[in-house]
Design a protein around this motif. Structure first.
Motif, mmCIF file in Angstrom:
data_model
loop_
_atom_site.group_PDB
_atom_site.id
_atom_site.type_symbol
_atom_site.label_atom_id
_atom_site.label_comp_id
_atom_site.label_asym_id
_atom_site.label_seq_id
_atom_site.Cartn_x
_atom_site.Cartn_y
_atom_site.Cartn_z
ATOM 1 N N ILE A 113 38.020 28.332 20.886
ATOM 2 C CA ILE A 113 37.994 29.374 20.695
ATOM 3 C C ILE A 113 37.035 30.954 19.711
ATOM 4 N N PHE A 114 36.990 29.966 19.174
ATOM 5 C CA PHE A 114 36.276 31.292 17.423
ATOM 6 C C PHE A 114 34.589 30.549 17.660
ATOM 7 N N THR A 115 34.659 29.932 18.884
ATOM 8 C CA THR A 115 32.840 30.160 18.629
ATOM 9 C C THR A 115 32.157 30.313 20.618
ATOM 10 N N TYR A 116 31.252 30.300 20.937
ATOM 11 C CA TYR A 116 30.480 29.913 21.835
ATOM 12 C C TYR A 116 30.289 29.268 22.750
ATOM 13 N N ARG A 117 30.789 29.306 24.213
ATOM 14 C CA ARG A 117 30.933 28.088 24.657
ATOM 15 C C ARG A 117 29.847 27.998 26.151
ATOM 16 N N LEU A 118 30.007 27.236 27.140
ATOM 17 C CA LEU A 118 28.655 27.499 27.502
ATOM 18 C C LEU A 118 28.619 27.229 29.037
ATOM 19 N N TRP A 119 30.175 26.620 29.198
ATOM 20 C CA TRP A 119 29.859 26.206 30.800
ATOM 21 C C TRP A 119 30.732 26.746 31.280
ATOM 22 N N PHE A 162 21.872 41.212 36.075
ATOM 23 C CA PHE A 162 22.717 41.102 34.954
ATOM 24 C C PHE A 162 23.411 39.798 34.634
ATOM 25 N N PHE A 163 24.010 38.952 35.535
ATOM 26 C CA PHE A 163 24.409 38.080 35.215
ATOM 27 C C PHE A 163 23.342 36.193 35.472
ATOM 28 N N CYS A 164 22.131 36.172 36.073
ATOM 29 C CA CYS A 164 21.335 35.645 36.108
ATOM 30 C C CYS A 164 20.682 35.231 34.927
ATOM 31 N N TYR A 165 19.818 36.715 34.897
ATOM 32 C CA TYR A 165 19.431 36.678 32.774
ATOM 33 C C TYR A 165 20.547 35.531 32.005
ATOM 34 N N LYS A 166 21.889 36.169 32.366
ATOM 35 C CA LYS A 166 23.112 35.217 31.343
ATOM 36 C C LYS A 166 22.957 34.555 31.554
ATOM 37 N N ILE A 167 22.300 33.461 32.458
ATOM 38 C CA ILE A 167 22.894 32.343 33.244
ATOM 39 C C ILE A 167 21.269 31.487 31.904
ATOM 40 N N MET A 168 20.334 32.246 31.700
ATOM 41 C CA MET A 168 18.955 31.738 31.587
ATOM 42 C C MET A 168 19.634 32.219 29.653
ATOM 43 N N ALA A 169 20.541 32.892 29.665
ATOM 44 C CA ALA A 169 20.052 33.750 27.727
ATOM 45 C C ALA A 169 21.419 32.214 27.786
ATOM 46 N N GLU A 170 21.704 32.029 27.763
ATOM 47 C CA GLU A 170 23.474 31.280 27.755
ATOM 48 C C GLU A 170 22.322 29.706 27.205
ATOM 49 N N HIS A 174 22.050 27.470 23.847
ATOM 50 C CA HIS A 174 22.728 26.953 23.137
ATOM 51 C C HIS A 174 21.528 25.426 23.331
ATOM 52 N N TYR A 175 20.270 25.608 23.426
ATOM 53 C CA TYR A 175 19.611 24.166 23.883
ATOM 54 C C TYR A 175 18.051 24.635 22.784
ATOM 55 N N ILE A 181 13.886 32.695 18.456
ATOM 56 C CA ILE A 181 14.336 32.694 19.680
ATOM 57 C C ILE A 181 15.014 32.860 20.039
ATOM 58 N N LYS A 182 16.566 32.429 19.520
ATOM 59 C CA LYS A 182 17.917 32.789 20.148
ATOM 60 C C LYS A 182 18.465 34.567 20.223
ATOM 61 N N ARG A 183 17.777 35.034 18.996
ATOM 62 C CA ARG A 183 17.938 36.775 18.332
ATOM 63 C C ARG A 183 17.434 37.172 19.467
ATOM 64 N N ASN A 184 16.016 36.701 19.969
ATOM 65 C CA ASN A 184 15.316 37.763 20.335
ATOM 66 C C ASN A 184 15.986 37.359 22.437
ATOM 67 N N ILE A 185 16.790 36.393 22.515
ATOM 68 C CA ILE A 185 16.966 36.710 24.022
ATOM 69 C C ILE A 185 18.073 37.428 23.573
ATOM 70 N N PHE A 186 19.006 37.127 23.247
ATOM 71 C CA PHE A 186 19.931 38.092 23.133
ATOM 72 C C PHE A 186 19.629 39.905 23.090
ATOM 73 N N VAL A 187 18.876 39.851 22.389
ATOM 74 C CA VAL A 187 17.672 41.648 21.787
ATOM 75 C C VAL A 187 17.425 41.920 23.692
ATOM 76 N N ILE A 188 16.914 41.009 23.723
ATOM 77 C CA ILE A 188 16.673 41.231 25.623
ATOM 78 C C ILE A 188 17.757 41.440 26.414
ATOM 79 N N GLU A 189 18.314 40.835 26.500
ATOM 80 C CA GLU A 189 19.791 40.279 27.124
ATOM 81 C C GLU A 189 20.649 42.046 27.342
#
Length: 218
Positions: A113-119, A162-170, A174-175, A181-189
């Motif tokens: 629970i203290f880490t970000y998860r995908l599924w 929002f949730f369509c982009y959230k799927i792509m962002a998550e 993770h990958y 790249i990860k930082r830019n993804i969440f700035v866009i979000e």
């Protein structure tokens, strides 16, 4: 992520003040069918302030992961309140049970629970998108009002975007191989979240007051 970037993301997240303030001011006039939306907005604002105040120098995974679960449950309740795509209470409870079990498996059994998860994020986001699409289809077929002024339609547009982009962002988070790249993804979000909150703000303003809504049903 440095403090200046965290401050920018926090300021962008405060766009939630628009729909939250509007919903609180209009709360007594809003039909009860929109109360889950109000609770979600208040919880969202509380979570954003809590994360920036208490977790700005550490991981915000714990409050964020808890919020993800409650947000998804409140949105399920919201779809049930509209009574179009989820008509039965036991169907809503089944969805909620699936979400709760999936969250516990992902965050408490498989992961942490203290880490970000995908599924769980993929499951809940995809489910909410499909519900929003079905709700929009129902409105197009059955509601003759101008859709751009229909609060349910506006909320569903916001959910889908929002949730369509959230799927792509998550998935990218993770990958993606590069931290930049990860930082830019969440700035866009974060900027997309502003658009989402603006749509919710407009939707709240478009909600027909309770007394007028009641007269229209008679």
């Amino acid at each position: 992520m440095n403090m200046s970037n965290k401050l920018l993301l926090f300021l962008l997240s405060l766009s939630i003040l628009l729909p939250t303030t509007a919903s609180i001011v209009r709360y007594r006039k809003l039909p009860e069918t929109y109360h889950p939306l109000v609770y979600m907005l208040v919880l969202g604002l509380f979570t954003e302030v809590t994360i920036f105040s208490l977790f700005s120098r550490s991981s915000s995974a714990l409050p964020t992961n808890i919020y993800y679960l409650i947000e998804s449950l409140l949105l399920l309740w919201q779809f049930k309140s509209w009574n179009d795509v989820i008509k039965r209470r036991n169907v809503m409870m089944l969805f909620m049970l699936v979400f709760a079990v999936a969250w516990m498996i992902d965050y408490l059994i498989i992961g942490n629970i203290f880490t970000y998860r995908l599924w769980f994020q993929l499951l809940s986001s995809l489910t909410l998108i499909l519900l929003a699409v079905n709700q929009m289809n129902y409105l197009i077929e059955n509601d003759r009002r101008t859709l751009t002024k229909n609060p349910i339609f506006l909320i569903c547009v916001g959910i889908i975007l929002f949730f369509c982009y959230k799927i792509m962002a998550e998935v990218f988070f993770h990958y993606a191989p590069e931290i930049t790249i990860k930082r830019n993804i969440f700035v866009i979000e974060a900027y997309l979240n502003v658009l989402y909150n603006i749509l919710l703000f407009i939707a709240v303003l478009c909600i027909t007051p309770k007394n007028v809504f009641t007269r229209q049903l008679r």
